[in-house]
Scaffold this active site. Sequence first.
Site, PDB file in Angstrom:
ATOM      1  N   LYS A   1       2.917   3.350  -9.981  1.00 42.48           N
ATOM      2  CA  LYS A   1       2.382   3.163  -8.663  1.00 42.48           C
ATOM      3  C   LYS A   1       2.935   3.786  -7.474  1.00 42.48           C
ATOM      4  O   LYS A   1       4.147   4.037  -7.516  1.00 42.48           O
ATOM      5  CB  LYS A   1       2.396   1.780  -8.476  1.00 42.48           C
TER       6      LYS A   1
ATOM      7  N   GLU B   1       2.297  -9.564   5.990  1.00 43.86           N
ATOM      8  CA  GLU B   1       3.124  -9.700   4.898  1.00 43.86           C
ATOM      9  C   GLU B   1       4.584 -10.121   5.283  1.00 43.86           C
ATOM     10  O   GLU B   1       5.311  -9.425   5.728  1.00 43.86           O
ATOM     11  CB  GLU B   1       2.954  -8.436   4.020  1.00 43.86           C
TER      12      GLU B   1
HETATM   13  C1  ISJ Z   1       0.394  -0.330   3.161  1.00 43.05           C
HETATM   14  C2  ISJ Z   1      -0.379  -1.399   3.477  1.00 43.05           C
HETATM   15  O1  ISJ Z   1      -0.550  -2.613   3.015  1.00 43.05           O
HETATM   16  C3  ISJ Z   1       0.066  -3.050   1.711  1.00 43.05           C
HETATM   17  C4  ISJ Z   1      -0.668  -2.403   0.614  1.00 43.05           C
HETATM   18  C5  ISJ Z   1      -1.515  -3.029   0.039  1.00 43.05           C
HETATM   19  C6  ISJ Z   1      -2.416  -2.690  -1.161  1.00 43.05           C
HETATM   20  O2  ISJ Z   1      -2.374  -1.848  -1.491  1.00 43.05           O
HETATM   21  O3  ISJ Z   1      -3.298  -3.619  -1.675  1.00 43.05           O
HETATM   22  C7  ISJ Z   1      -1.669  -4.562   0.574  1.00 43.05           C
HETATM   23  C8  ISJ Z   1      -0.958  -5.044   1.525  1.00 43.05           C
HETATM   24  C9  ISJ Z   1       0.338  -4.268   1.821  1.00 43.05           C
HETATM   25  O4  ISJ Z   1       1.225  -4.753   1.064  1.00 43.05           O
HETATM   26  C10 ISJ Z   1      -0.975  -1.132   4.828  1.00 43.05           C
HETATM   27  O5  ISJ Z   1      -1.751  -2.111   5.279  1.00 43.05           O
HETATM   28  O6  ISJ Z   1      -0.995  -0.141   5.633  1.00 43.05           O
END
Ligand code: ISJ
Length: 398
Positions: free
Chosen positions: A140, A193
């Site tokens: 990932k 988060e």
């Molecule tokens: C990187 C970001 O979000 C992150 C990525 C996510 C995902 O890929 O599903 C979800 C929440 C965050 O951990 C962002 O909002 O810029």
Amino acid sequence: MSVETLNEEQQLINQYHSNDYLLSFPSKNILGKGKAVELTEEEQRGLSFRKRIESLLHKGTLNGMENPIVIGALPFHQQDKGTLVIPEEIQQSEVYQNVDNSLSSDTISSTHIQSIPSGKEYAKAVEKITKEIKEGKLEKAVLGRVLQIDVDKQPDISHLIQNLITHNHDKYNFALNTSEEGKEKTLIGASPELLISKKGSIVVSNPLAGSRPRQKDPEKDVLIAQELRHSEKDLHEHQLVVQSVLNALRPFCKKLHVPEEPSVIHTETMWHLSTEIIGHLEDPYTQSIEIAENLHPTPAICGTPNDIALENIRQLEPFNRDYFTGLIGWSDKNGDGEWAITIRCAEIEENMIRMFAGAGIVKDSVPEEEKNETAAKLQTMLRVFGIDFYEEEGNESC
Ligand SMILES: C=C(O[C@@H]1C=C(C(=O)O)C=C[C@H]1O)C(=O)O
């Protein structure tokens, strides 16, 4: 004329001025004014996050402070500089059910908007990563982009604050003075988060990963959330983060509670898979920043394995993340503190706003969908500024 008494949260929000330090978190609001003590760029160089906070708290104690509180924003790359201060004056308040929802009428207009990279280039980079994942090089990587917006006048941040908090009242809202070398800057955002909170011997972490844009049509919106709950691709993406967070917390905790399955939470613009992890510390004097430093960067904002994901980010993102996907929060002398991940954010410098968003890429990611996910995430801050910008015609997400 009716006279309403403002609750203490609203009073605190109303006192914010553009060079202050404001954290409006679900647990409490903290407003810092002035800098009693700070850690300069020079003093931060070569120091871990933990050492930076310790050295600032030490300075505070030398200055005769009994209960110094550090407020700060730490960068994504541990070697970059952050903003760390002990304010001259601190006000705190509880969080109330309601805040003033008369939204700001101070409108600004964009004169030029540029996505870095462009949506097309972003989708190409996603494709490149999925190819590397299929070749077994990594599992990932989280790829970000920036929306650089020139506006007709310098945004009045005290006006924006009300929009920010009204739209995201149960999230980790922040507006921090990040000025440097005569350049006035503010970092503002509404993160959903929580990286880590620590109070006494209890720690909480709430990783999010696996997302869908909210839909205008309520029926479609519910269907999308259900689809996310059962999506194998997203559950896998989420599990990578939960495992990494658990591995980082385990050495500090004698007990950890983890729900069997993720839940689905929402912001105004996104659905997310979410897992709230609660730990009981072996040593209640562990510093919140020490745990945060061990967790950072989680695969929610970097990837798995961490070093290979970082390498991909360095190669494929044509900008430096600076504060984006770093940490924002506070810490006190007892080690209590809260650190959220700096996402759904923007940096304002005079008439320019830089908004950031990223998405986690795994084997089955579809480039166009990941691009749309970042576009939907950008809407959080676009709405705060009242800027209408939709990347595509006919995009149905809201
Ligand atoms: C990187 C970001 O979000 C992150 C990525 C996510 C995902 O890929 O599903 C979800 C929440 C965050 O951990 C962002 O909002 O810029």
